[in-house]
Design a protein around this motif. Structure first.
Motif, PDB file in Angstrom:
ATOM      1  N   ALA A 111       0.817  -1.208   0.000  1.00 39.43           N
ATOM      2  CA  ALA A 111       0.000   0.000   0.000  1.00 39.43           C
ATOM      3  C   ALA A 111       0.854   1.263   0.000  1.00 39.43           C
ATOM      4  N   HIS A 371      -6.080   1.427   4.712  1.00 46.21           N
ATOM      5  CA  HIS A 371      -6.282   0.141   4.039  1.00 46.21           C
ATOM      6  C   HIS A 371      -6.445  -1.024   5.017  1.00 46.21           C
ATOM      7  N   SER A 376     -10.193  -3.306   1.409  1.00 47.36           N
ATOM      8  CA  SER A 376      -9.001  -2.865   0.688  1.00 47.36           C
ATOM      9  C   SER A 376      -8.376  -4.052  -0.039  1.00 47.36           C
ATOM     10  N   TYR A 378      -5.328  -4.260  -0.923  1.00 54.27           N
ATOM     11  CA  TYR A 378      -4.029  -4.538  -0.313  1.00 54.27           C
ATOM     12  C   TYR A 378      -4.191  -5.454   0.899  1.00 54.27           C
ATOM     13  N   LEU A 572      -9.943   3.753  -1.446  1.00 58.31           N
ATOM     14  CA  LEU A 572     -10.229   2.344  -1.720  1.00 58.31           C
ATOM     15  C   LEU A 572     -10.527   2.118  -3.199  1.00 58.31           C
ATOM     16  N   SER A 575      -7.222   2.257  -5.302  1.00 58.10           N
ATOM     17  CA  SER A 575      -6.371   1.076  -5.156  1.00 58.10           C
ATOM     18  C   SER A 575      -6.969  -0.116  -5.881  1.00 58.10           C
TER      19      SER A 575
END
Length: 707
Positions: A111, A371, A376, A378, A572, A575
């Motif tokens: 992340a 995260h 998330s 990640y 979010l 990512s």
């Protein structure tokens, strides 16, 4: 192996050949010096595998010098991991517990950006290698010395052997964008007060060049630190500023508003100064200070004025947005260059520049905490890989798999973010490993115990493996790596053809574990999460539209609205969108434009802050009725698109817009204009709603026609 895991970005045939030469030189030099020169087989093993882990399994982006810098910074982490693995190998349960923790932490740290994500797989291997029997803490010094020697050789090779040209840095691109801003501001400040077609195209191209995915991975400002955050903020502000300049409405009949020349002149001077600051050729900030003064004076004058025409109001509102974006650009650029030494104004926007003055640990914590949850990608990836590695270590310990770390290496290098990707990768890897093992068995049977032959052949085999694997795919990588490890272990201890059999067994075990956990833990990867994240983002954007517009109508202070939920939803969604770019996906005739959804979130966040921060009297219920109705329509549309994006878009087309709830913006504001004169705050809110309307159209347009 590492290239396949990370999509092979930036690893063409020429680049792969250069990396193969550097890796082979460092690995073989460390191995031969320690084994034959110093008679230290343990150090030789760690010297070789430290190079393999950081050069072949990892994918640290950038040029050789950039990768070398990352390796130097991660060396203390490598020492800690080798030490932890050595002492936790005393029992299977302690090694498994350590693997669970180390696996999660190293995967989750992705992340923090592409450099951290690229180094993580190699660091995982530096824990895996010593966490197997024999339990030999007395060899820790030799292990650390070997690993350090190998990493030092790799750093030297990356720095001096076949150096690569560096791509333009993000700071340089931002400086070039600042030059374009200065030219556009100068052109807009003189008659006919509009940009030519060529200048508008130059502004568009400069803005596009600052998109993160158009920049080399190593040069993206994606880290959690102050300078990276500020540089990313500067890029976003520059793109916004270029867009506003390119779309500045023409002045109404009778000339340009009196504030225009002063504001544009100040913007141009500040942009020129910022370009020099980003290039490191100037250290002054006088023009930036002047821009802030002009912006405040123009905003104060405009706030007192009741604007009689929509054309004048729209131009003045856009001009104030230009000034706001220019102030944000110059401030963020100064933070990016000077860090905590930046000379910031006392009236800095603490909501926009919340990261200014914060320590590195707090900024890291802020990034990771954002995260730390199952929504998330990640977090999902970290859970998936840590559980799979812990399961492989448990099975290797309980069943006493010979060379069990190969099974964990298979898990690490073959597990993907989606179950379908993992199945395809495993099938290719098993085919390659089987063929490589057959060749290895034949060669081991023919060569026998003649270690000199293995020593002579190892550099050639390693060079071919690290050259072919990244280009031809995971099957070739696994097959050639089987040959490499056989030639290495044949020099450390007597081996037979059965070593190839052990290699196949370990890869099969690791592959099956990767498939199982790929099916159990979020098997669809970022694709499913992206639908959910974008739905949440658009819902939060709709709430922001409602709250910000009501604030303008009734005169509520800007600080009454908390935009942190929107910020978190945007984090979010971005990512998930970034990971989805590396995952295969089926073509569909009905899907949102995901990138347009990201831009909608940004426009909702920053636009609401500009509207709420604009001073001036409230519109009141009578004059604000049209604006409130317009905002309700936009918010309703955002919620409709959110509901559609949160399901399977292929199952149904996008919701049809209702003209009564979602009016199309026009140059004269039409029925949205309040009776009589209106304050600037009205036109600022209207311009914001217009931009969101265009964003929604872009989001749904691809879905209404086959791609």
């Amino acid at each position: 192996m590492g290239a396949e895991r990370n999509g092979g970005a930036g690893r063409g045939p020429a680049s792969a050949a250069q990396r193969a030469v550097r890796t082979t030189l460092a690995a073989c030099a460390g191995f031969f010096v320690c084994l034959y020169g110093l008679d230290r087989p343990v150090a030789a093993t760690y010297a070789l595998f430290s190079v393999v882990s950081m050069a072949a399994l990892s994918h640290v982006p950038g040029t050789g010098r950039q990768r070398a810098a990352v390796m130097v910074r991660t060396t203390p982490a490598a020492w800690a991991l080798v030490t932890a693995g050595t002492f936790l190998a005393v029992r299977t349960w302690s090694a498994v517990a350590g693997m669970l923790l180390v696996g999660f932490v190293l995967a989750f740290v992705a992340a923090a950006g592409p450099r951290a994500a690229g180094a993580a797989p190699g660091l995982q291997l530096l824990y895996i290698l010593p966490c197997f029997p024999p339990y030999a803490p007395d060899t820790l010094g030799e292990r650390l010395a070997g690993a350090t020697f190998g990493l030092a050789l790799l750093v030297l090779a990356e720095t001096f052997v076949l150096p690569e040209p560096r791509a333009p840095s993000y700071r340089r691109l931002a400086a070039e964008a600042a030059d374009t801003i200065a030219r556009c501001a100068a052109e807009l400040g003189r008659a006919p007060y509009t940009l030519s077609a060529a200048s508008a195209e130059e502004a568009r191209a400069a803005g596009e060049s600052l998109r993160p995915f158009r920049v080399a991975e190593a040069d993206r400002p994606a880290g959690p630190g102050l300078r990276d955050r500020a540089l990313a903020h500067a890029g976003l502000a520059a793109r916004t500023l270029l867009s506003r300049l390119a779309n500045l409405p023409a002045p109404p009949p009778g000339g340009v508003p009196p504030e225009g020349p002063d504001v544009l002149l100040a913007v141009g001077a500040a942009a020129t100064e910022t370009a020099a600051l980003l290039r490191g050729t100037e250290d002054a900030t006088d023009a930036a200070d002047g821009l802030r003064r002009v912006r405040e004076e123009a905003a104060a004058a405009a706030a007192k004025e009741q604007l009689p025409s929509a054309a004048r109001g729209r131009r003045l509102a856009t001009l104030m947005e230009v000034a706001d974006a220019a102030v944000a650009f110059t401030t963020a650029a100064e933070l990016a260059v000077r860090g905590r030494r930046a000379r910031l104004p006392a009236e800095i926007d603490t909501a926009r520049f919340w990261y200014a003055g914060r320590s590195a640990p707090r900024l890291w914590w802020h990034r990771l905490a954002a995260h730390a949850g199952p929504r998330s990608v990640y977090f999902q990836n970290a859970v998936r890989i840590s559980l799979a590695l812990a399961a492989a270590r448990t099975l290797a310990g309980v069943e006493s798999l010979p060379h069990g770390f190969w099974a964990m290496l298979a898990v690490l290098s073959l597990t993907r973010t989606t179950a379908s990707q993992t199945r395809v990768t495993v099938r290719q890897a098993l085919t390659g490993t089987l063929l490589g093992a057959l060749v290895t068995a034949v060669l081991l049977a023919l060569i026998g115990g003649r270690t000199t032959v293995y020593a002579i052949a190892l550099p050639v085999v390693m060079l071919v493996a690290f050259r072919v694997g990244p280009v031809r795919g995971v099957g070739w990588a696994q097959g050639m790596f089987t040959l490499v490890v056989a030639f290495v272990f044949a020099q450390l201890a007597p081996v037979t053809w059965r070593l190839a059999e052990v290699r196949i067994l370990d890869v099969v075990v690791g592959s099956l574990i990767g498939i199982v956990f790929g099916l159990l833990a979020w098997p669809r990867g970022a694709q499913e999460e992206l639908h959910r994240a974008v739905a949440l983002l658009l819902t939060r954007s709709a709430e922001t539209v409602d709250s910000a517009t009501v604030a303008v109508v009734v005169g509520r202070p800007g600080g009454a609205y908390d935009d942190r939920p929107l910020q978190h939803a945007l984090t979010l969604a971005e990512s998930a969108y970034a990971q989805r770019q590396s995952e295969p996906r089926l073509p569909t005739d009905s899907a949102p434009d995901w990138h347009a959804a990201m831009m909608t979130g940004h426009h909702a966040l920053w636009g609401s802050r500009r509207v709420l921060g604009r001073s001036g009297p409230a519109l009141g219920p009578e004059k604000g009725a049209g604006l409130h109705g317009r905002a309700t329509g936009v918010a309703t549309r955002l919620r409709e698109v959110a509901e559609w994006a949160g399901t399977d878009p292929a199952a149904s087309g996008p919701p049809t817009p209702r003209p009564d709830a979602w009016p199309t913006p026009g140059p004269d504001a039409g029925p949205d204009a309040p009776p009589g004169a209106a304050p600037l705050r009205f036109f600022a809110a209207l311009a914001w709603l217009d931009s969101l309307t265009i964003d929604i159209e872009r989001m749904t347009a691809p879905a209404r026609s086959p791609r």
